[in-house]
Motif scaffolding. Structure first.
Motif, PDB file in Angstrom:
ATOM      1  N   GLN A 124     -21.135 -76.619 114.383  1.00  0.00           N
ATOM      2  CA  GLN A 124     -20.080 -75.611 114.433  1.00  0.00           C
ATOM      3  C   GLN A 124     -19.346 -75.658 115.773  1.00  0.00           C
ATOM      4  N   SER A 125     -20.099 -75.610 116.871  1.00  0.00           N
ATOM      5  CA  SER A 125     -19.469 -75.670 118.189  1.00  0.00           C
ATOM      6  C   SER A 125     -18.773 -77.009 118.404  1.00  0.00           C
TER       7      SER A 125
ATOM      8  N   ASP B  97     -14.711 -76.906 107.648  1.00  0.00           N
ATOM      9  CA  ASP B  97     -13.349 -77.354 107.369  1.00  0.00           C
ATOM     10  C   ASP B  97     -13.020 -78.741 107.904  1.00  0.00           C
TER      11      ASP B  97
ATOM     12  N   SER C  69     -10.723 -77.890 122.299  1.00  0.00           N
ATOM     13  CA  SER C  69     -10.585 -76.434 122.385  1.00  0.00           C
ATOM     14  C   SER C  69     -11.784 -75.887 123.140  1.00  0.00           C
TER      15      SER C  69
ATOM     16  N   MET D  32     -14.586 -73.815 125.004  1.00  0.00           N
ATOM     17  CA  MET D  32     -15.137 -72.472 124.857  1.00  0.00           C
ATOM     18  C   MET D  32     -15.489 -71.960 126.246  1.00  0.00           C
TER      19      MET D  32
ATOM     20  N   GLY E 212     -10.985 -78.166 116.942  1.00  0.00           N
ATOM     21  CA  GLY E 212     -10.367 -76.858 116.761  1.00  0.00           C
ATOM     22  C   GLY E 212     -10.489 -76.293 115.367  1.00  0.00           C
ATOM     23  N   VAL E 213     -11.517 -76.738 114.615  1.00  0.00           N
ATOM     24  CA  VAL E 213     -11.731 -76.229 113.258  1.00  0.00           C
ATOM     25  C   VAL E 213     -13.202 -75.849 113.104  1.00  0.00           C
ATOM     26  N   ALA E 214     -13.484 -75.099 112.039  1.00  0.00           N
ATOM     27  CA  ALA E 214     -14.868 -74.743 111.751  1.00  0.00           C
ATOM     28  C   ALA E 214     -15.585 -75.923 111.116  1.00  0.00           C
TER      29      ALA E 214
ATOM     30  N   ALA F   1     -17.406 -79.003 116.087  1.00  0.00           N
ATOM     31  CA  ALA F   1     -16.164 -79.038 115.310  1.00  0.00           C
ATOM     32  C   ALA F   1     -15.080 -78.209 115.991  1.00  0.00           C
ATOM     33  N   GLU F   2     -15.467 -77.040 116.477  1.00  0.00           N
ATOM     34  CA  GLU F   2     -14.493 -76.182 117.141  1.00  0.00           C
ATOM     35  C   GLU F   2     -14.016 -76.813 118.452  1.00  0.00           C
ATOM     36  N   TYR F   3     -14.943 -77.383 119.198  1.00  0.00           N
ATOM     37  CA  TYR F   3     -14.604 -77.934 120.512  1.00  0.00           C
ATOM     38  C   TYR F   3     -13.750 -79.195 120.401  1.00  0.00           C
TER      39      TYR F   3
END
Length: 751
Positions: free
Chosen positions: A222-223, A235, A308, A310, A230-232, A225-227
């Motif tokens: 999760q982290s 996704d 992205s 955190m 920029g998606v969950a 993918a977001e990092y």
């Protein structure tokens, strides 16, 4: 022909032989659970523990504040940037890529892929790269062991000697968890088989994807993918999923957040990661997870990260003008035993607990308060070391609603002169300063003791005396603060007031009247009235909270949040409630955790005395009162008191409605520059607090409203019989007396 590889081969052949012994137990989960062959073969590992305990993963905690009725994340805290997610929150692309690449027989074996282990042993012995030597379950075991070591990392705040010992322990632990030798492999296999007896395949795969390192301090899909994108995690598309699983192979070298890297940067298209990503896509095709068309289309794409970051800590809360409040909350968690027995426990709870921390802060009001200060007070001034702050708390609950100041937050090692890490609003122990002298804002406590001892608001008091010998005052036990040279007191503009009522002296903030009143009172009683409203020194170790004569005009060093709390307590019928900043904490499992509760005074002010004091203090914000210009005149009843120390070094306005109290301060952080010698946006430095506070009070009133205060008892507003005339002593005016040079001396009454 060279045979240098032979000893290594012998060792790994021996290991492979033992792996063969495990075959019966490792073929399928069913055999591992029920087969008698498994029972007999596993006996060879009697000397090894069968099961590894799965402990909670370190997860990032998030702090929230409210805006327009919604919870907004303002800061995160983590030792590992991880957000643990469930099975349905992970894309099938990620699951398929992991299995196809790392362990194609994952759903068939019982924890150990024997053929893969044999292949890995031979390739390693031949000094070639290992391809799939460990099953996903074994890799999960290794990650669990590594995670345990992470808890043993050296404490950067410890002494050098302690850190050295901690580093030795950490390195030993990490080496045991990662070294390539037969004993570790056997332990890993043993644990893997044990895990497969306890957990389903999907649970193990989900846990593996949540625990894995994806480079730097990014853990879990999760982290990651977001990092990186920029998606969950649910996704990510096919090529993104393949890239993330590619990074797992060598997180330090294959991470894609370093575009300037010569070996694997943007200039060469993240070449190493691209090659590994394409290998992952090849494995997905070979194992039937994707079609040829999907494979070819994904392979034709570039590696295109969308980094992205955190945030970690309170620096990024500056985006919401909330960094100082964030720091305040962080310190509460680090210090309150409700969050853990030891400092380490509390720190780990915050940085590893995956908490959702819901705070009392109102971001909409916060923005308006920040705008009010920033409109007038710059973060830096060449003429003086200038500070300004505002804090507001709810009446009856103690909830902190706003907390702002003129300088941006910066807790780095090299902050700019226009920033600070010192919170001007709070006590020293919560990131604040030693506090500031409050000036006449302290007179509220004089007034309360005046009423407590049976006096009236309409009693007349002479204001002609300017020099007060210490013997003119008295105090009861346990206070012992009287003594020293006579105390010189002057009024704001040096005027002499012959005689006036206490009601008028309050509205006009006449120092000599309040000094004369104090000669008729117990100074320890004045201090006690302040303590009844939870007043204390901002840093008792530096400046003890005193009951000496000059204290009646505000020479104690107090934090703005304490003054706001006291005035809120007065508005709450005399019951002060300690400030609280955390509404709710939810842990990683979704369970509510206990939070600090507001503690209300056990010795409240008599409600009738509180009502009478408020009656007088309302005059401060009416026509002719010292703070009339700060009243937004919006129909909401309000009371308050100004405070200005000698030479206008410190300037205050503290007010309250029946719903919310606020304290606004403008003054010297260090030094002794008279603010009245300065001008801010065309407003004199002694009056700028009114322009700031008026906007803040209007915003608070619009949000909270307010009702009428209780009417005072007649005995407090009845004029007593006039006293017999006395001959006043009129010495030469003094300085106001007794303050500490450079820290804002004793007050002068009027703003």
């Amino acid at each position: 022909m060279r045979w240098g590889w032979a000893p290594a081969l012998v060792g790994f052949v021996a290991l492979s032989g033992l792996a063969g012994v495990l075959a019966a137990a490792a073929v399928t989960p069913a055999v591992a659970l029920t087969g008698s062959a498994a029972d007999s073969t596993i006996s060879v590992f009697d000397g090894l523990p069968e099961y590894i305990k799965v402990e909670p993963l370190a997860q990032a905690s998030t702090m929230y504040a409210q805006s327009n009725g919604q919870q907004v994340p303002i800061a995160s805290f983590y030792s590992q940037n991880r957000i643990e997610v469930g099975w349905d929150a992970i894309s099938q692309n990620l699951k398929d890529a992991a299995v196809a690449t790392e362990d194609p027989r994952f759903y068939e074996h019982g924890g150990v892929d024997v053929s893969g282990t044999l292949r890995g042993a031979v390739l390693t012995a031949l000094h070639k790269s290992v391809q799939g030597g460990s099953s996903i379950t074994q890799q999960y075991v290794k990650n669990i062991l590594v995670q345990r070591c992470e808890n043993k990392q050296p404490d950067p705040t410890a002494s050098e000697a302690v850190q050295k010992k901690q580093l030795t322990i950490y390195e030993s632990c990490y080496n045991d968890a990662t070294k390539v030798d037969p004993s570790r492999k056997l332990k890993e296999m043993r644990y893997a088989i044990g895990l497969e007896k306890e957990y389903s395949k999907n649970d193990i795969l989900q846990s593996y994807l949540n625990i894995a390192l994806f480079g730097g301090r990014v853990y879990g899909v999760q982290s990651a993918a977001e990092y990186y994108f920029g998606v969950a995690a649910k996704d990510v598309n096919l090529q993104q999923a393949a890239t993330l699983i590619a990074i797992l192979n060598n997180p330090d070298n294959l991470r894609i957040d370093r575009p300037d890297s010569k070996d694997n940067g943007a200039a060469n298209g993240y070449k190493a990661t691209l090659e590994r990503r394409n290998y992952v896509l090849d494995r997905m095709l070979a194992n039937g997870k994707i079609t040829k068309e999907e494979h070819d289309a994904a392979r034709a794409t570039k590696v295109e990260p969308k980094i992205s970051p955190m945030s970690n800590g309170c620096m990024t809360a500056q985006k919401y003008n909330a960094a100082f409040f964030c720091d305040y909350v962080e310190r509460i968690i680090e210090q309150d035993p409700i969050f853990g027995k030891t400092e380490d426990d509390r720190s780990n709870f915050l940085t590893r607990g995956g908490l959702k921390i819901y705070t009392s802060l109102n971001l909409d009001l916060q923005a308006q308060a920040q705008a009010a200060i920033s409109s007038y007070i710059p973060p830096a001034d060449p003429a003086l070391d200038l500070g300004s702050s505002n804090v507001s708390v709810e009446v009856g609950t103690g909830r902190v609603v706003t907390m702002v100041q003129n300088r941006p937050y910066d807790n780095t090692a090299t902050p700019s002169p226009a920033t600070t890490a010192v919170n001007y609003n709070t006590d020293y122990d919560y990131g604040g300063s030693e506090g500031f002298q409050t000036g006449s804002a302290y007179k509220v406590f004089d007034l309360l003791e005046w009423l407590q001892e049976g006096h009236s608001l309409y009693q007349s008091v002479s204001g002609t005396q300017h020099l007060f010998p210490q013997t003119a005052f008295h105090e009861s036990e346990p206070c012992e603060d009287i003594g020293g040279a006579p105390w010189p007191v002057s009024n704001d503009e040096g005027e002499t007031v012959t005689s006036t009522t206490v009601m008028n002296a309050t509205a006009q903030s006449i120092n000599t009247i309040f000094a004369k009143m104090a000669t008729q009172l117990d100074l320890c009683g004045i201090k006690q009235r302040a303590q009844d409203l939870l007043v204390h020194g901002a840093d008792e170790s530096a400046n003890r909270f005193m009951a000496n004569p000059s204290s009646v005009l505000g020479t104690n060093y107090i934090a703005p949040i304490t003054m706001a709390t006291a005035y809120a307590g007065l508005a709450n019928n005399g019951v002060a409630c300690s400030p609280v900043a955390i509404d709710k904490v939810v842990d990683a499992n979704g369970a509510a955790h206990a939070v600090p509760k507001s503690q209300c005074s056990t010795t409240p002010i008599d409600p009738q005395i509180a009502a009478a004091a408020i009656y007088a203090l309302q005059g401060v914000l009416r026509g002719g009162g010292t703070a009339a210009s700060a009243n937004p005149n919006d129909g909401i009843p309000i009371f308050g008191k100004t405070g200005t120390t000698d030479n206008s070094i410190e300037n205050w306005l503290v007010t309250s409605s029946t719903k919310v109290a606020q304290a606004t301060w403008v003054g010297n952080v260090e030094g002794a520059v008279a603010l009245r010698s300065q001008s801010f946006q065309g407003i004199g430095g002694g009056n700028v607090k009114f322009a700031i506070a008026k906007r803040i009070i209007a915003a608070l009133n619009a949000a909270y409203g307010g009702t009428a205060f209780p009417s005072p008892n007649g005995k407090f507003v009845t004029a007593p019989a006039p006293p017999k005339p006395t001959t006043p002593t009129v010495p030469a005016p003094g300085t106001g007396g007794g303050g500490t040079p450079g820290k804002g001396g004793p007050p002068k009454g009027k703003p």
